[in-house]
Design a protein around this motif. Structure first.
Motif, PDB file in Angstrom:
ATOM      1  N   SER A 153       0.824  -1.209   0.000  1.00 28.33           N
ATOM      2  CA  SER A 153       0.000   0.000   0.000  1.00 28.33           C
ATOM      3  C   SER A 153       0.858   1.259   0.000  1.00 28.33           C
ATOM      4  N   HIS A 174       2.930   1.699  -3.375  1.00 29.06           N
ATOM      5  CA  HIS A 174       2.106   2.162  -4.494  1.00 29.06           C
ATOM      6  C   HIS A 174       1.631   3.595  -4.293  1.00 29.06           C
ATOM      7  N   ILE A 186      -5.775  -0.510  -1.737  1.00 27.21           N
ATOM      8  CA  ILE A 186      -4.945  -1.710  -1.660  1.00 27.21           C
ATOM      9  C   ILE A 186      -5.117  -2.374  -0.298  1.00 27.21           C
ATOM     10  N   GLY A 189      -6.522  -5.593  -1.499  1.00 28.87           N
ATOM     11  CA  GLY A 189      -5.311  -6.318  -1.852  1.00 28.87           C
ATOM     12  C   GLY A 189      -5.335  -7.785  -1.481  1.00 28.87           C
TER      13      GLY A 189
END
Length: 252
Positions: A62, A65, A187, A191
């Protein structure tokens, strides 16, 4: 209505110097984003000897990104608009902010940037696998499709509110931060279920290099649907035709 302003464009949209510069900017921004994001996942796998996914790994993905997207959007914003995502480009197209031909040029550049980033990672890491996005155990393609639609809706809605809306004023300066934050948050939410792509190009690069295409269509259809819904809602309800008549169209 945004649909009334959709334009195919002309050959100049794909060949004039500023279009080519914008495509190059998208290529470089995507390369930066994927190299950092995918690379962080590969580094975690190396440190854990390809161990099972852990909460720490999800948080690391997380953050990687979010930070990388913040930079990638920032460095491309003044050249191409900093889309760094075919779904964002599609949302801008639906809203009439970019022509179809220029969108196609962006999509090609974005996908190539992702592929090159993964090839560089594979070489730099001595042949480690660039893992393609996949569904977790117990998650169906329809579950994943809904995840991708909703998460990409949030992303493109954020892009519209902070970067495209002509009424945004000084809010536009925080657009890269907001965009990075929503991707990082999504995310954390998705995710563990489907990898939380929200970005067809980010899914495309690892799929090409690892040649793994299981359920790959989900990572294109979901983001494009979510982007279209966000674009239509924001254009119709919050921007509206009166705003377009009073203010110049944002060149995003």
């Amino acid at each position: 209505m945004p649909i009334s302003r959709i334009a195919v464009g002309t050959s100049a949209d794909m060949s004039q110097p500023d279009a080519l510069k914008a495509a190059l900017a998208e290529f470089i921004s995507m390369l930066i984003f994927v190299f950092a994001g995918e690379g962080a996942g590969m580094a975690f796998n190396k440190l854990t000897d390809d161990g099972s996914t852990t909460p720490a790994g999800l948080v690391a993905a997380s953050l990687a990104h979010a930070f990388a997207l913040f930079v990638a959007v920032s460095v491309g914003a003044n050249i191409s608009g900093g889309h760094v995502n075919p779904a964002v480009t599609f949302g801008a197209f639906i809203g009439g902010h970019i022509t179809l031909l220029r969108s196609i040029l962006y999509w090609i550049a974005q996908c190539l940037g992702s592929v090159v980033a993964c090839l560089l990672l594979k070489f730099a890491t001595g042949g480690l696998e660039t893992s393609a996005f996949s569904l977790s155990s117990g998650v169906s393609v329809w579950n994943a499709l809904v995840f991708e639609i909703v998460m990409t809706f949030g992303l493109v809605y954020t892009v519209y509110a902070t970067a495209i809306d002509p009424k945004r004023g000084n809010l536009g300066i925080i657009a890269p931060i907001a965009i990075g934050f929503i991707v990082g948050a999504n995310i954390l939410a998705g995710g563990a279920f489907d990898g939380a792509s929200m970005n067809p190009a980010v899914s495309f690069g690892p799929a090409v290099v690892s040649w793994s295409w299981d359920s790959h269509w989900v990572y294109w259809l979901g983001p494009f649907i979510g982007a279209a819904i966000a674009a239509v809602i924001y254009e119709v309800i919050f921007i509206g035709p009166s705003t377009h008549e009073q203010l110049p169209t944002t060149d995003y």
